[in-house]
Every structure is written in structure tokens, then in C-alpha cells.
Write a protein that holds these residues in place. Structure first.
Motif, PDB file in Angstrom:
ATOM      1  N   UNK A  37       0.808  -1.203   0.000  1.00  0.00           N
ATOM      2  CA  UNK A  37       0.000   0.000   0.000  1.00  0.00           C
ATOM      3  C   UNK A  37       0.845   1.258   0.000  1.00  0.00           C
ATOM      4  N   UNK A  38       1.866   1.295   0.829  1.00  0.00           N
ATOM      5  CA  UNK A  38       2.764   2.443   0.904  1.00  0.00           C
ATOM      6  C   UNK A  38       4.006   2.263   0.047  1.00  0.00           C
ATOM      7  N   UNK A  39       4.277   1.010  -0.323  1.00  0.00           N
ATOM      8  CA  UNK A  39       5.507   0.721  -1.056  1.00  0.00           C
ATOM      9  C   UNK A  39       6.715   0.554  -0.155  1.00  0.00           C
ATOM     10  N   UNK A  40       6.498   0.479   1.164  1.00  0.00           N
ATOM     11  CA  UNK A  40       7.603   0.390   2.102  1.00  0.00           C
ATOM     12  C   UNK A  40       8.277  -0.978   2.046  1.00  0.00           C
ATOM     13  N   UNK A  41       9.590  -0.977   1.868  1.00  0.00           N
ATOM     14  CA  UNK A  41      10.379  -2.200   1.952  1.00  0.00           C
ATOM     15  C   UNK A  41      10.807  -2.367   3.408  1.00  0.00           C
ATOM     16  N   UNK A  42      10.331  -3.422   4.055  1.00  0.00           N
ATOM     17  CA  UNK A  42      10.618  -3.648   5.469  1.00  0.00           C
ATOM     18  C   UNK A  42      11.859  -4.502   5.679  1.00  0.00           C
ATOM     19  N   UNK A 242      -3.327  -3.108   5.783  1.00  0.00           N
ATOM     20  CA  UNK A 242      -2.024  -3.278   5.136  1.00  0.00           C
ATOM     21  C   UNK A 242      -1.959  -4.586   4.356  1.00  0.00           C
ATOM     22  N   UNK A 243      -1.189  -4.555   3.255  1.00  0.00           N
ATOM     23  CA  UNK A 243      -0.996  -5.744   2.434  1.00  0.00           C
ATOM     24  C   UNK A 243       0.500  -5.993   2.283  1.00  0.00           C
ATOM     25  N   UNK A 244       0.917  -7.198   2.612  1.00  0.00           N
ATOM     26  CA  UNK A 244       2.332  -7.567   2.579  1.00  0.00           C
ATOM     27  C   UNK A 244       2.588  -8.637   1.522  1.00  0.00           C
ATOM     28  N   UNK A 245       3.730  -8.548   0.896  1.00  0.00           N
ATOM     29  CA  UNK A 245       4.248  -9.654   0.099  1.00  0.00           C
ATOM     30  C   UNK A 245       5.618 -10.004   0.660  1.00  0.00           C
ATOM     31  N   UNK A 246       5.813 -11.280   0.944  1.00  0.00           N
ATOM     32  CA  UNK A 246       7.059 -11.765   1.526  1.00  0.00           C
ATOM     33  C   UNK A 246       7.664 -12.847   0.646  1.00  0.00           C
TER      34      UNK A 246
END
Length: 388
Positions: A37-42, A242-246
Motif C-alpha cells: 500500500x505504501x511501497x515500504x520495503x521492510x 495493510x498488504x504484505x508480500x514476503x
């Protein structure tokens, strides 16, 4: 491309860590976690390193079949023959993942897709390829074409199953982009990934995604493993808004993959909170201008920019303004001039485009002459530094 470190404008979002803060680590040699959603790379650990996709290549097999369905080239009720070649190379005799389709039987595309997406069945992949193209690996050219269209810059497919091939390579970043593309563009087909089991030929098999039933909001994903690349997984998960891809790859066993995937996803879902970094139109920094009525131009974002930050306040963010500079006048207001990188632990966590906040017309002859002298002096100083 010039790079400028921004301190003043980012001061409001810099978080100073305690003396003994330890960054999150994973046993996976390759790892990537993105909040889309934010494009944040965690988390980014060797996310651009080439690696065999193994069975995760099947995501692209599904993607090209979904495309054929959308274009009306085939229907979900179309039946394809399980040839003897398919049966031997991907069916029960192969010893690999299979839906146990009987030789010389006919299977609907809809069931073959479930074989691929729930059971990781190689006979289903081969049947879809042979049915659509007349060749066991006939879908490969279209897989590579679609990879280029999606923007998978470091991916090359050589087969439809993910069987080991030294020339079949991808990266964690490309796998994340591919799964996200399928989820956005083919939602009806993607939904099959959520099914917990599938029975064919009276043989029930559960979904190979180890996180599907863990209460983590996982709505799809694929596993893969090979002797050379190790064990990998790519999953999508929704947690609140939030939506995550791992993506994890290179783990040592199926058990380690399952436990580490759960640990990393739990960390991503529970360790961060959204924070507004810049508002639309807020001045982020300045870019140098050559030959204009002004020596600099303020730069802004074209939207509100939010990102996920550590909930505990134990990290430090920094930023870089990147552009080809100095910009040459005239500079038009709202023209794209560069990009802003926000870094977490020295790695890019978010990148956004920047735009000129004002017009900078071409300057007078004296202004242009002064600018030329200034740039020459800067060049000489930089050249002198380069020689040290």
C-alpha cells in the motif's frame, strides 16, 4: 546522477535508536518483505541476487493461462488430454509433485489450474502448456514476454514447471512483483490460491502453502525447492489495512521454511505502524539549476507520502534526493526532476518521484555566465577531490 543527503527536511521523521537496538534478521539467505500500500520495503536481504525459482516459476504459468482465459482463447471448461509424455514427466511415474491425473484422461482447465495452484502439480502445468500450444514447454516464450511486460528485469523462464535448469533464474524482487501483479490483474484466478485442499482421482492433497491456515491473513502464495537453490516461499497477506508480500529463499528444509516464514511475517505484521512522512506539495529539498533566473528550485511530492516505521522507535531513517544535475533552465513547474529515497538501516525502504515546485526561466546572459563559472569551479573542486 547526483545524490544529496537531506537532513533538515527529514528531521521530523528521523528516529534515533537506543544504544543496543538490534536489527531484525532472518536465517533465509534471500529475503524481501514489502508493504504494497505504501511501497515500504521492510526487509531486503539479497533481494536482487539471481536464484532458481524452483516451483515458484508456476506463478507465471498460471499468469499466462489466466491471460488466455481473459482473452477468450480458452475457457475454464475446456478439456485437455493427459498424454503419456505428460504422465511420465509430471505424473505419478515422475516422483514429483502431481495431481495424479490418469494417462489418456481429459481434464478441465479449471481443474488443471487447481492442480497447479493448490497441489503444485507438474502434470497439470504440462497439460496446460501442451493443450494451449501443442508442446510441453510451448508456453515458455509467452512466459518470458509477459515477464518483460510486467517489468521482471532479472527473470528468465526455461520451463513451465520450475524443474531445475541453470538458465532459469529470477530474484526475490521479481517474484514479489509477479505475485502482486497476478493478485491485482487476475483476481478470480488468484483466488484459487486460498483453497485449502483439492481432490483429484480420489486423492486429496492439502495446499502446499505453509502459512495459509496460520491466522496471518495469507490469501495466496507458492512454495518451491531444489537441491541447488534450497527451500523458498512467496506469499501475500492482508493485515488490517495493510498488504504484505514476503519472499524467502535458500532455506535448508521444509520445516525451516515453514517456521521462518511464520516468524518473518508475524514480525512484519506486528512491528510497524503507518506514519505520514510528507504531505502533497510539501517542499522536500532543493535541486541545483544551471542557466536560470535562480540557482535552485524547490522540489515536492505530488501526493501524501506515508510509510511504515518501527512501532518501538528503535530505528533511524535517512533520505537522499537523487537527480541528474544541475538541472538546465528552463525548469517547468510540476515537471519530474528526480526522486527521493528514504533509507532504513542503509537500505532503500521507499522511493518516490519528485517534481519542481516552481518555474525557473532561462536567466540573463550575466546570470548564465556566472552559472557557467560556478559549475566550472565545482567541477574543478570535485576533480581535485577525485585525484586524492
Amino acid at each position: 546522477m547526483k545524490s544529496f543527503v537531506i537532513g533538515l527536511f527529514l528531521a521530523a521523521v528521523v528516529l534515533v535508536p537506543p544504544l543496543h537496538a538490534e536489527p531484525f534478521t532472518t536465517a533465509a539467505p534471500i529475503a524481501l518483505v514489502i508493504e504494497t500500500g505504501s511501497g515500504t520495503v521492510l526487509l531486503d536481504k539479497n533481494a536482487d541476487k539471481p536464484v532458481e525459482p524452483a516451483a515458484m516459476a508456476k506463478i507465471m504459468t498460471v499468469a499466462v493461462v489466466a491471460e488466455a482465459l481473459r482473452k477468450g482463447q480458452v475457457s475454464r471448461d475446456t478439456e485437455y488430454l493427459i498424454s503419456e509424455d505428460i504422465w511420465r514427466k509430471g505424473g505419478a511415474p515422475s516422483g514429483s509433485a502431481t495431481m495424479f491425473a490418469a494417462v489418456r484422461s481429459r481434464v478441465r482447465v479449471d481443474d488443471l489450474l487447481r492442480g497447479v495452484m493448490v497441489q503444485a502439480a507438474n502434470d497439470a502445468c504440462l497439460a496446460l502448456s501442451e493443450g494451449l500450444t501443442g508442446q510441453l514447454e510451448g508456453l515458455v516464450p509467452r512466459m518470458n514476454t509477459l515477464a518483460a511486460e510486467i517489468g521482471l528485469q532479472h527473470t528468465q523462464f526455461r520451463n513451465v514447471t520450475g524443474f531445475a535448469d541453470p538458465a532459469q533464474l529470477t530474484t526475490a524482487r521479481d517474484l514479489a512483483r509477479l505475485l502482486g501483479w497476478l493478485r491485482r490483474n487476475e483476481p478470480d484466478i488468484y483466488a484459487i490460491y486460498r483453497e485449502r485442499d483439492f481432490t483429484w482421482n480420489k486423492i486429496r492433497q492439502t495446499n502446499r502453502n505453509p502459512l495459509l491456515t496460520q491466522g496471518l491473513g495469507v490469501d495466496g502464495g507458492v512454495t518451491g525447492a531444489s537441491d541447488t537453490a534450497g527451500y523458498g516461499v512467496v506469499v501475500s497477506a492482508v493485515h488490517g489495512d495493510q498488504h504484505f508480500i514476503m519472499v524467502l529463499h535458500g532455506l535448508q528444509s521444509n520445516a525451516e521454511r515453514a517456521s521462518e516464514a511464520k516468524r518473518v511475517l508475524e514480525w512484519a505484521e506486528n512491528s510497524f505502524r503507518p506514519r505520514l512522512v510528507f504531505t502533497k506539495g510539501e517542499i522536500v529539498g532543493e535541486a541545483s539549476v544551471f542557466g536560470g533566473t535562480a540557482n535552485t528550485v524547490p522540489v515536492v511530492t505530488d501526493r501524501d507520502v506515508s510509510m511504515l516505521v518501527d512501532s518501538s522507535g528503535t530505528e533511524r531513517l535517512s533520505a537522499k534526493l537523487l537527480y541528474d544535475g544541475p538541472l538546465e533552465a528552463p525548469v517547468r513547474k510540476n515537471s519530474a526532476v528526480g526522486r527521493l529515497q528514504i533509507l532504513r538501516e542503509g537500505q532503500v525502504s521507499l522511493e518516490i518521484p519528485l517534481y519542481a515546485a516552481a518555474d525557473v526561466p532561462v536567466g540573463s546572459l550575466p546570470q548564465r555566465a556566472f552559472g557557467a563559472i560556478y559549475e566550472l569551479g565545482i567541477g574543478l573542486i570535485q576533480g581535485g577531490h577525485d585525484k586524492r
